[in-house]
Design an enzyme around this catalytic site. Structure first.
Site, PDB file in Angstrom:
ATOM      1  N   CYS A 185      31.673  36.366  -1.771  1.00 48.31           N
ATOM      2  CA  CYS A 185      32.695  36.018  -3.067  1.00 48.31           C
ATOM      3  C   CYS A 185      32.131  36.340  -3.949  1.00 48.31           C
ATOM      4  O   CYS A 185      31.015  35.941  -4.318  1.00 48.31           O
ATOM      5  CB  CYS A 185      33.287  34.484  -2.813  1.00 48.31           C
ATOM      6  SG  CYS A 185      34.555  34.659  -4.173  1.00 48.31           S
ATOM      7  N   ASP A 192      32.794  35.803   3.084  1.00 47.68           N
ATOM      8  CA  ASP A 192      33.781  36.263   3.643  1.00 47.68           C
ATOM      9  C   ASP A 192      33.058  37.027   5.029  1.00 47.68           C
ATOM     10  O   ASP A 192      32.153  37.934   5.120  1.00 47.68           O
ATOM     11  CB  ASP A 192      34.105  37.939   2.766  1.00 47.68           C
ATOM     12  CG  ASP A 192      34.337  36.634   1.664  1.00 47.68           C
ATOM     13  OD1 ASP A 192      35.735  35.744   1.997  1.00 47.68           O
ATOM     14  OD2 ASP A 192      34.167  37.217   0.152  1.00 47.68           O
TER      15      ASP A 192
END
Length: 279
Positions: A185, A192
């Site tokens: 992120c 992620d």
């Protein structure tokens, strides 16, 4: 870009009160152009595409106060001016939790209006109701799996110089796949996880170099949409395919998954929204 629209001004990484009454002001748009400037993109884009959002935690009340649930799919055009920061999207959806609505048409009307305003362009929204949940399929992206290659990796930054192609040989058409995509992120640094599919026509891309390049995103901080556009542009510039499409399926966070697709050629239909096993 106004400082009020930058990622660090968003709800990301900050304690948040969960509103349970409808509040469209919770949506936090972020202009796409800032990151596109980093990629040297201005004027006409060298790709088109869509961001497919799946929202698994959508609930509201009917007029008698009984909870209702659905899964929403939101199709956002890649040429929309903004993305919406995902935590704000989650907070917005949660604001429906104790909101009475007259039916799914009323819900769709609010979602379309609010999200189109936030993204800055019309979005398409479909709802899957509980009676159709069993129709949702799970499948995997197709393609030659790059992850089979036994490579050594020592650097975890995306390095475009790793992308090489056989420019002196006949062009090929192939689809390549990796499940080893991981980025972080932009604001919180939280991981992620995703799978990425690359379809192209052009000089054959060196698969080991491509896999090494993709693994390089492992410590890279960008939003999902920005990572896919970086991958697209790096391959386009380094390998010079005549046709190129990049599609990433990311795992969900906060009940949302985001699946960006970018292409410079038309297949006549958008990519499949088939849910992957990790999603």
């Amino acid at each position: 870009m106004s400082t009020s629209s930058t990622p660090d001004a968003s709800p990301l990484g900050k304690p948040s009160l969960y509103q349970t009454q409808y509040d469209p002001s919770l949506l936090f748009p972020i202009p796409r152009q800032g990151k596109r400037d980093e990629l040297g993109l201005s004027g006409d884009l060298p790709f088109f595409g869509v961001d497919i959002w799946n929202a698994y935690e959508l609930s509201w009340l009917n007029m008698r106060g009984k909870p209702q649930v659905a899964i929403a799919r939101v199709m956002v055009p890649a040429d929309s001016p903004n993305i919406i920061e995902s935590k704000s999207f989650k907070l917005y959806l949660n604001s429906f939790n104790q909101t009475k609505l007259g039916g799914t048409d009323a819900l769709l009307e609010l979602l379309r209006a609010d999200l189109s305003a936030g993204f800055g362009a019309p979005v398409q929204i479909t709802l899957t109701l509980p009676e159709d949940f069993a129709k949702i399929n799970i499948g995997e992206l197709d393609g030659t799996l790059l992850d089979r290659l036994d490579i050594e990796v020592t650097d975890y930054v995306p390095d475009p110089s790793l992308l090489q192609a056989a420019h002196d040989e006949a062009p090929v058409e192939e689809t390549l796949l990796s499940n080893l995509l991981k980025s972080n992120c932009l604001v919180t640094g939280q991981p992620d996880w995703g799978s990425v599919q690359i379809h192209y026509v052009g000089p054959q891309i060196n698969q080991a170099g491509l896999l090494h390049y993709l693994i390089g995103f492992r410590e890279h901080n960008e939003f999902h949409e920005q990572c896919v556009e970086r991958i697209f542009m790096d391959i386009l510039r380094q390998c010079k395919p005549q046709k190129l499409a990049v599609y990433a399926r990311y795992t969900r966070r906060g009940g949302l998954d985001i699946n960006p697709w970018r292409s410079n050629f038309s297949t006549g239909k958008p990519p499949s929204n088939t849910r992957n096993a990790r999603q």
